[in-house]
Write an enzyme that holds these catalytic residues in place. Structure first.
Site, PDB file in Angstrom:
ATOM      1  N   CYS A 107     -96.142  34.090  15.382  1.00 55.03           N
ATOM      2  CA  CYS A 107     -97.470  33.923  14.814  1.00 55.03           C
ATOM      3  C   CYS A 107     -97.419  33.504  13.347  1.00 55.03           C
ATOM      4  O   CYS A 107     -96.997  32.399  13.038  1.00 55.03           O
ATOM      5  CB  CYS A 107     -98.279  35.194  15.035  1.00 55.03           C
ATOM      6  SG  CYS A 107    -100.061  34.964  14.864  1.00 55.03           S
ATOM      7  N   ALA A 108     -97.822  34.353  12.423  1.00 54.48           N
ATOM      8  CA  ALA A 108     -97.785  34.022  10.988  1.00 54.48           C
ATOM      9  C   ALA A 108     -96.449  34.403  10.363  1.00 54.48           C
ATOM     10  O   ALA A 108     -96.144  33.991   9.243  1.00 54.48           O
ATOM     11  CB  ALA A 108     -98.917  34.737  10.254  1.00 54.48           C
TER      12      ALA A 108
END
Length: 144
Positions: A107-108
């Site tokens: 994800c991030a």
């Protein structure tokens, strides 16, 4: 018969982690018979982005990097920026990358790898919200 080295994977936990990206990853790796070390960045008890409490095995600062075969970073906000603050984790990431060990992020969390300086010129993908942060990388929007 050649003995296969058992994988020992670090999953670091920082307050604000994304539950599914952390817990499901730990579960799947343990089902695959990897040894997974759940390590808190600042304490053994860590709260997720939605206040789910997890009790870790140890602290990142106490992890023996020589035992590790990889690291998997869960994303989440503010979990990802909190992972980025941990200098012990940054050093582990750099060391594992130099040894060509598994270094993965969801994800991030690839922004943590970028901040550690290991992504220059490499292909990377992430959550679209942080896509513009990967200057000097080959960014891919392909499905993982």
């Amino acid at each position: 018969m050649k003995k296969i080295k058992k994988h020992v994977i670090l999953v670091p936990f920082a307050d604000g982690f994304e539950e599914a990206e952390a817990v499901i990853a730990v579960d799947l790796m343990r089902r695959a018979e990897a040894e997974v070390i759940m390590a808190g960045c600042t304490s053994l008890e860590v709260k997720s982005a939605r206040n789910v409490k997890i009790v870790c095995d140890t602290l990142v600062s106490d992890v023996n990097v020589d035992k590790l075969t990889g690291v998997v970073l869960p994303g989440g906000i503010p979990g990802t920026p909190n992972l980025m603050k941990d200098t012990n984790l940054r050093n582990i990431i750099i060391d594992l990358d130099r040894q060509n060990m598994l270094v993965a992020a969801v994800c991030a969390a690839p922004t943590v790898l970028y901040a550690a300086g290991i992504l220059s010129g490499r292909k990377v993908t992430s959550h679209p919200s942080v896509a513009k942060e990967f200057v000097g990388c080959v960014y891919s929007e392909e499905s993982v």
